[in-house]
Design an enzyme around this catalytic site. Structure first.
Site, PDB file in Angstrom:
ATOM      1  N   ASN A   7       0.876  -1.166   0.000  1.00 44.19           N
ATOM      2  CA  ASN A   7       0.000   0.000   0.000  1.00 44.19           C
ATOM      3  C   ASN A   7       0.919   1.222   0.000  1.00 44.19           C
ATOM      4  OD1 ASN A   7      -1.385   2.319   0.891  1.00 44.19           O
ATOM      5  ND2 ASN A   7      -3.017   1.080   1.797  1.00 44.19           N
ATOM      6  N   ASP A 146      -3.892  -4.807   1.037  1.00 41.82           N
ATOM      7  CA  ASP A 146      -4.155  -4.221   2.350  1.00 41.82           C
ATOM      8  C   ASP A 146      -5.554  -4.666   2.765  1.00 41.82           C
ATOM      9  OD1 ASP A 146      -4.758  -2.701   4.533  1.00 41.82           O
ATOM     10  OD2 ASP A 146      -4.420  -0.754   3.575  1.00 41.82           O
ATOM     11  N   ASN A 148      -6.802  -4.483   5.825  1.00 45.15           N
ATOM     12  CA  ASN A 148      -7.300  -3.696   6.960  1.00 45.15           C
ATOM     13  C   ASN A 148      -7.880  -4.568   8.074  1.00 45.15           C
ATOM     14  OD1 ASN A 148      -6.834  -0.816   6.898  1.00 45.15           O
ATOM     15  ND2 ASN A 148      -8.006  -0.752   4.998  1.00 45.15           N
ATOM     16  N   ASP A 246       2.841   4.696   5.029  1.00 47.95           N
ATOM     17  CA  ASP A 246       2.614   4.145   6.374  1.00 47.95           C
ATOM     18  C   ASP A 246       2.596   2.606   6.360  1.00 47.95           C
ATOM     19  OD1 ASP A 246       0.264   4.517   4.914  1.00 47.95           O
ATOM     20  OD2 ASP A 246      -0.938   5.141   6.629  1.00 47.95           O
ATOM     21  N   HIS A 247       2.620   2.007   5.170  1.00 48.30           N
ATOM     22  CA  HIS A 247       2.710   0.547   5.036  1.00 48.30           C
ATOM     23  C   HIS A 247       4.075   0.146   4.479  1.00 48.30           C
ATOM     24  CE1 HIS A 247      -1.755  -0.317   5.211  1.00 48.30           C
ATOM     25  NE2 HIS A 247      -1.768   0.977   4.979  1.00 48.30           N
TER      26      HIS A 247
END
Length: 256
Positions: A7, A146, A148, A246-247
């Site tokens: 991501n 991703d 989540n 952030d990934h």
DNA sequence: ATGGTTGCTTAGCAA
């Protein structure tokens, strides 16, 4: 064969890092999420110069997924292909090297109980039906992206802090388990059953420096593919420094 | 504690 998922949180903001990462890591296939660009704004030229073809399902500002590969991706399909009118670009499938590759960006869900949370659960149900059709035709499937969802407390650095959030509540873990049970193995878990390895750290509150991470980016393979998986890892270095997503990328290798 | 940070779009939303 090396297949990865990442991501990138805007391919525009991450293009230089992405190109450097492709040169360093040389994956055969890379699934991307959160492009945040339309197909027209996707950097096809730069990706081609790096030696990759790209199948893209883009969207302005939000979402957007892609599959980069050395070989030409074939039988490209965008979206969940059901009767729901859904403008969000969260799923893309293509054949590469005899494998049906699916790049997925599951809805985050915002807050438990919110409209977005309802959409997340419904989207996961719709994905299940999509996968039933895919698996029913006897495909080797590699579903990655991703998701989540952190499948287990051992995938969360501080479970007590996250247990009631949209990434961890039992409802979403059960929904993910229903997807996995359709015929997948979590090939990262296969190589790291002890947990304690993460793929996402919040930008806020020093998430990465404090290693307050969660494993929410996943690699799910059908059994005949999973047995060929010889390693899986997170490229934690890619989360370091200024201008990181952030990934972090998650990478699996398969023997022939 | 409704904070904090990043990106897209331009003050507010999504993550």
């Amino acid at each position: 064969m090396k297949i990865a998922t990442w991501n990138v949180n805007s391919i525009r903001a991450r293009l230089e890092r992405l190109l450097q990462w492709l040169e360093k890591e040389c994956p055969d296939v890379l699934c991307l999420q959160e492009l945040k660009v339309t197909d027209d704004d996707f950097p096809f030229d730069a990706i081609q110069k790096a030696g990759y073809r790209a199948a893209v399902h883009g969207q302005k500002t939000y979402n957007g997924v892609a599959i980069l590969s050395r070989e030409e991706p074939e039988r490209i399909e965008r979206g969940l292909m059901d009767d729901v009118d859904d403008p969000q670009a969260r799923l893309l499938a293509a054949d590469v090297g005899g494998i049906r590759i699916v790049s997925a960006y599951f809805p985050n869900g915002a807050e438990v109980g919110s409209d977005k949370f309802v959409y997340k659960l419904e989207w996961m149900e719709r994905l299940g039906k999509y996968l039933d059709r895919l698996l029913g035709s006897g495909n080797s499937v590699f579903l990655c992206g991703d998701f989540n969802v952190a499948p287990d407390d051992k995938d969360v650095a501080h479970p007590e802090q996250w247990q009631d959030t949209v990434l961890c509540v039992p409802e979403v873990r059960q929904a993910l388990e229903r997807i996995r049970e359709r015929g997948f193995e979590d090939v990262f878990r296969k190589h790291h059953p002890q947990g304690g390895i993460y793929s996402w750290w919040d930008y806020r509150q020093l998430g990465f420096p404090k290693n307050n991470g969660l494993r929410i980016d996943h690699l799910f393979a059908t059994p005949e593919l999973a047995v060929r998986c010889v390693s899986a890892r997170v490229d934690r270095d890619e989360r370091k420094g200024k201008g990181a997503s952030d990934h972090a990328p998650v990478i699996a290798e398969f023997k022939d």
